[in-house]
Design a protein around this motif. Structure first.
Motif, short mmCIF file in Angstrom:
data_model
loop_
_atom_site.label_atom_id
_atom_site.label_comp_id
_atom_site.label_asym_id
_atom_site.label_seq_id
_atom_site.Cartn_x
_atom_site.Cartn_y
_atom_site.Cartn_z
N VAL B 18 0.85 -1.19 0.00
CA VAL B 18 0.00 0.00 0.00
C VAL B 18 0.88 1.25 0.00
O VAL B 18 0.65 2.20 -0.76
CB VAL B 18 -0.92 0.02 1.23
N SER B 19 1.88 1.20 0.85
CA SER B 19 2.80 2.33 0.93
C SER B 19 3.41 2.62 -0.44
O SER B 19 3.49 3.77 -0.87
CB SER B 19 3.90 2.02 1.94
N ASN B 20 3.82 1.56 -1.12
CA ASN B 20 4.41 1.73 -2.44
C ASN B 20 3.41 2.32 -3.44
O ASN B 20 3.74 3.20 -4.23
CB ASN B 20 4.92 0.40 -2.97
N VAL B 21 2.20 1.83 -3.38
CA VAL B 21 1.17 2.35 -4.28
C VAL B 21 1.00 3.85 -4.06
O VAL B 21 1.01 4.65 -5.00
CB VAL B 21 -0.19 1.65 -4.02
N LEU B 22 0.88 4.21 -2.80
CA LEU B 22 0.58 5.60 -2.46
C LEU B 22 1.69 6.56 -2.87
O LEU B 22 1.43 7.73 -3.15
CB LEU B 22 0.34 5.71 -0.96
N ARG B 23 2.91 6.06 -2.90
CA ARG B 23 3.99 6.98 -3.22
C ARG B 23 4.65 6.66 -4.55
O ARG B 23 5.74 7.16 -4.84
CB ARG B 23 5.02 6.97 -2.09
N ASN B 24 3.99 5.83 -5.34
CA ASN B 24 4.51 5.47 -6.66
C ASN B 24 5.95 5.00 -6.61
O ASN B 24 6.77 5.33 -7.46
CB ASN B 24 4.41 6.67 -7.61
N GLY B 26 8.61 1.60 -5.90
CA GLY B 26 8.67 0.15 -6.02
C GLY B 26 7.79 -0.31 -7.18
O GLY B 26 7.05 0.47 -7.78
N ARG B 27 7.84 -1.55 -7.48
CA ARG B 27 7.05 -2.09 -8.58
C ARG B 27 5.76 -2.69 -8.03
O ARG B 27 5.79 -3.52 -7.11
CB ARG B 27 7.85 -3.14 -9.33
N VAL B 28 4.66 -2.24 -8.56
CA VAL B 28 3.36 -2.77 -8.14
C VAL B 28 2.56 -3.07 -9.40
O VAL B 28 2.57 -2.28 -10.35
CB VAL B 28 2.58 -1.72 -7.30
N SER B 29 1.90 -4.19 -9.43
CA SER B 29 1.11 -4.54 -10.62
C SER B 29 -0.10 -3.62 -10.72
O SER B 29 -0.62 -3.14 -9.72
CB SER B 29 0.65 -5.99 -10.53
N ALA B 30 -0.52 -3.40 -11.95
CA ALA B 30 -1.64 -2.49 -12.19
C ALA B 30 -2.88 -2.95 -11.42
O ALA B 30 -3.65 -2.14 -10.91
CB ALA B 30 -1.94 -2.42 -13.68
N GLY B 31 -3.04 -4.27 -11.35
CA GLY B 31 -4.21 -4.82 -10.68
C GLY B 31 -4.27 -4.42 -9.21
O GLY B 31 -5.24 -3.80 -8.76
N THR B 32 -3.23 -4.75 -8.46
CA THR B 32 -3.22 -4.42 -7.04
C THR B 32 -3.32 -2.92 -6.82
O THR B 32 -4.04 -2.45 -5.96
CB THR B 32 -1.92 -4.91 -6.36
N ARG B 33 -2.58 -2.21 -7.65
CA ARG B 33 -2.61 -0.75 -7.52
C ARG B 33 -4.05 -0.26 -7.55
O ARG B 33 -4.49 0.50 -6.69
CB ARG B 33 -1.80 -0.10 -8.66
N GLU B 34 -4.78 -0.74 -8.52
CA GLU B 34 -6.17 -0.31 -8.67
C GLU B 34 -7.01 -0.70 -7.45
O GLU B 34 -7.78 0.10 -6.93
CB GLU B 34 -6.75 -0.96 -9.93
N ARG B 35 -6.81 -1.93 -7.04
CA ARG B 35 -7.57 -2.44 -5.90
C ARG B 35 -7.29 -1.60 -4.65
O ARG B 35 -8.21 -1.18 -3.94
CB ARG B 35 -7.18 -3.90 -5.67
N VAL B 36 -6.02 -1.34 -4.43
CA VAL B 36 -5.63 -0.56 -3.27
C VAL B 36 -6.23 0.84 -3.33
O VAL B 36 -6.82 1.33 -2.37
CB VAL B 36 -4.08 -0.46 -3.18
N LEU B 37 -6.08 1.44 -4.49
CA LEU B 37 -6.60 2.80 -4.65
C LEU B 37 -8.10 2.86 -4.38
O LEU B 37 -8.62 3.84 -3.81
CB LEU B 37 -6.30 3.30 -6.08
N ALA B 38 -8.79 1.82 -4.79
CA ALA B 38 -10.24 1.77 -4.58
C ALA B 38 -10.54 1.78 -3.08
O ALA B 38 -11.39 2.55 -2.61
CB ALA B 38 -10.82 0.52 -5.24
N ILE B 39 -9.84 0.93 -2.35
CA ILE B 39 -10.06 0.87 -0.90
C ILE B 39 -9.72 2.20 -0.26
O ILE B 39 -10.43 2.69 0.61
CB ILE B 39 -9.16 -0.23 -0.26
N VAL B 40 -8.62 2.77 -0.71
CA VAL B 40 -8.19 4.05 -0.16
C VAL B 40 -9.29 5.09 -0.27
O VAL B 40 -9.63 5.78 0.69
CB VAL B 40 -6.91 4.56 -0.87
#
Lengths: 342, 342
Positions: B18-24, B26-40
């Motif tokens: 989540v931390s990585n997603v939020l700050r762009n 590390g490598r995160v797959s598009a899928g998880t990124r989207e899922r995380v962002l949705a929850i956020v």
DNA sequence: ATGAAAGCGCTAACAG
DNA sequence: CTGTTAGCGCTTTCAT
């Protein structure tokens, strides 16, 4: 930057003890206390306030959201707020939105709940109530300050100042002096926050049986320059005016300048009233007659209410606290109209 | 207030992701990124900036130490500083010392290093240089702003504005206009920071072969009221003066008021110069001729230097950066003396 | 691409 | 009285 752990190590105790010494909590023997204190001062140790805030779940700052701190009214208020805040151990974080919703949102997002413990938002023309309400829903303590729409509930806990009444007071002062041909300069848009002051003015005029002609009313920005231009235009359209009601001090100064430029004697030919009583009001020449709003009281109440909201959490009621009624301050910019005196 | 952990749990990932997603990062797959962002966005999650600051070892605010934010010059500067700070992700913490060493010390102790990442201190009459130097020794980034003693090294990295030169410029303007009988109003104590402006004035006068009589110089507070009183006393003692040099805009307004009260035409009978060019200067009537100091440039440089000091740490040199030379702004308060025109 | 684990500097139970 | 243990909410290696 030394840490608690280092102090503890050198003093031969644990961090818990050092922590207790530093905050006078728990029981600590005089001996260790002294030893710890010695190390503390030797190292020049100062606790990391952020770490403390984190564990205590209590950020150390309060955000003050204003449109622009450069308008002289805000610094006076900000200073009063800071003074109050310090008494309660908080620091003041200034958030200038520049009337830009994007900046306001950025601030609120960043600040709410983590960097700042609570948010104090000034009632400005462009305040984004929705954003603030959303913040409150998210559990962030928010208090609205200087609310000036007496008949509309802000949907947020707030400290209200009766600016409507201030308008009434200014008008009644002018009317009592014998003026009947009174113009108005409103330092905000037609829908802006100053309209309430204007409505107070209008209602008082109506109560006295005096008509307010729309040509004698001018809306403008809340600045000296705008007030000067507005006064020129109102006076040009209504040369027989003997007085000018102004919704704020800044435009009032402009009106005073316009009068001087036109060779009008103040208050002989023209009386002018301001509103709020910023520090400049008594320093200007002629000194401005105005209706004083107590910034220090409003600041004190606002902080008090925010602290209450912080304490009560979700159960905090959406109260509206009224600050004391504004007070007329008569100085040199108003007097009886010449014809009445004659 | 939801936390990273909660977002992670709901998204079926770990906090690191989540931390990585939020700050762009590390490598995160598009899928998880989207899922995380949705929850956020569903949770309205916003990161705890304090926690982040703690682990990053980088407090999020910069403290601005001023004597009182109510003096109109400071808010203008504070606003400019805040604007710069925001560009770099910092927030502005306002510290009013009210010229009280105790309050200043309290602020510096509390703030340095933990609550604020660095300290920007305005050069005021009563600035406690010792305290600031001690802070620097303790490893806290400190930058002094608006330093105005050209011949004395501040012992701290600082941004200097050549106020001495500003004094010279104002004097030369008056001299060029043909004035020879010029009084001076200095808006600080004899040893205060305004003396440098006054020295500039004196040196320019001397260079032009004009004597500065001490009876034509008056020291006063940096306010309109004090300036007015000072002007009255200087003018009473030296009725033949045709111009007044003033070390700051506020007292200059007071001088203008005194002139009006005495029935003196400005600039016909009396010319007045200010210094700094606060916003009021162009809004006052008569509009004030003054020597403009660029607050925005000084603010920009100050922030830039503080950031540099933060980055360089202990190796940061004690530099003195000079802001651009102040500029003469001719408006309506100065003109040729009547006798010269005749 | 994601997880597990350590730790930023501090306070808060609870033991002893 | 003092130490031990957790943990505030987050970032950051280092594995996997």
């Amino acid at each position: 930057m030394s840490t608690l752990a280092e102090v503890a190590r050198r003093a031969g105790v644990t961090t818990a003890t050092v922590s207790n010494v530093l905050r006078n909590k728990g029981r600590v023997s005089a001996g260790t206390r002294e030893r710890v204190l010695a190390i503390v001062s030797e190292l020049g140790y100062r606790p990391n306030l952020n770490a403390r805030a984190l564990v205590e779940g209590r950020p150390l700052t309060i955000a003050l959201v204003v449109s622009s701190i450069a308008n002289p009214f805000y610094p006076e208020f900000a200073e009063a707020v800071e003074l109050e805040l310090r008494k309660h151990g908080y620091f003041l974080l200034v958030c200038n939105t520049n009337n830009d919703p994007v900046q306001e949102r950025a601030y609120l997002d960043a600040v709410g709940g983590s960097l700042a413990h609570g948010v104090l938002a000034m009632h400005t023309d462009h305040v984004q109530l929705d954003e603030l309400i959303a913040l409150r829903r998210a559990g962030i303590p928010v208090v609205l300050s200087m609310w000036e729409q007496p008949d509309k509930h802000p949907e947020l806990p707030c400290v209200a100042v009766n600016f409507y009444q201030a308008g009434v007071i200014a008008a009644e002062h002018l009317i009592a002096l014998g003026h009947t041909r009174i113009g108005a300069i409103v330092g905000s848009e037609r829908t802006g926050k100053h309209v309430w002051r204007y409505r107070g003015f209008c209602d008082a005029m109506k109560a006295a049986g005096i008509a307010v002609s729309s040509s004698a009313t001018c809306y403008c920005d809340d600045t000296i320059d705008a007030g000067r231009r507005a006064a020129h235009s109102v006076l040009a359209a209504n040369p027989n005016l003997t007085a000018l009601f102004t919704s704020n001090d800044l435009p009032a100064f402009g009106a005073l300048q316009a009068a001087a430029a036109l060779g009008l004697d103040v208050p002989g030919d023209l009386s002018v009233t301001g509103l709020t009583d910023i520090q400049l009001a008594h320093q200007f020449r002629p000194a401005l007659t105005t209706v004083a709003v107590s910034t220090s009281e409003a600041a004190r109440l606002s902080v008090e209410m925010l602290l209450k909201v912080i304490k009560d959490g979700a159960e905090a009621p959406v109260d509206v606290w009224a600050a004391a009624t504004p007070q007329l301050v008569v100085r040199d910019s108003t007097g009886a109209p010449r014809d009445a005196a004659a």
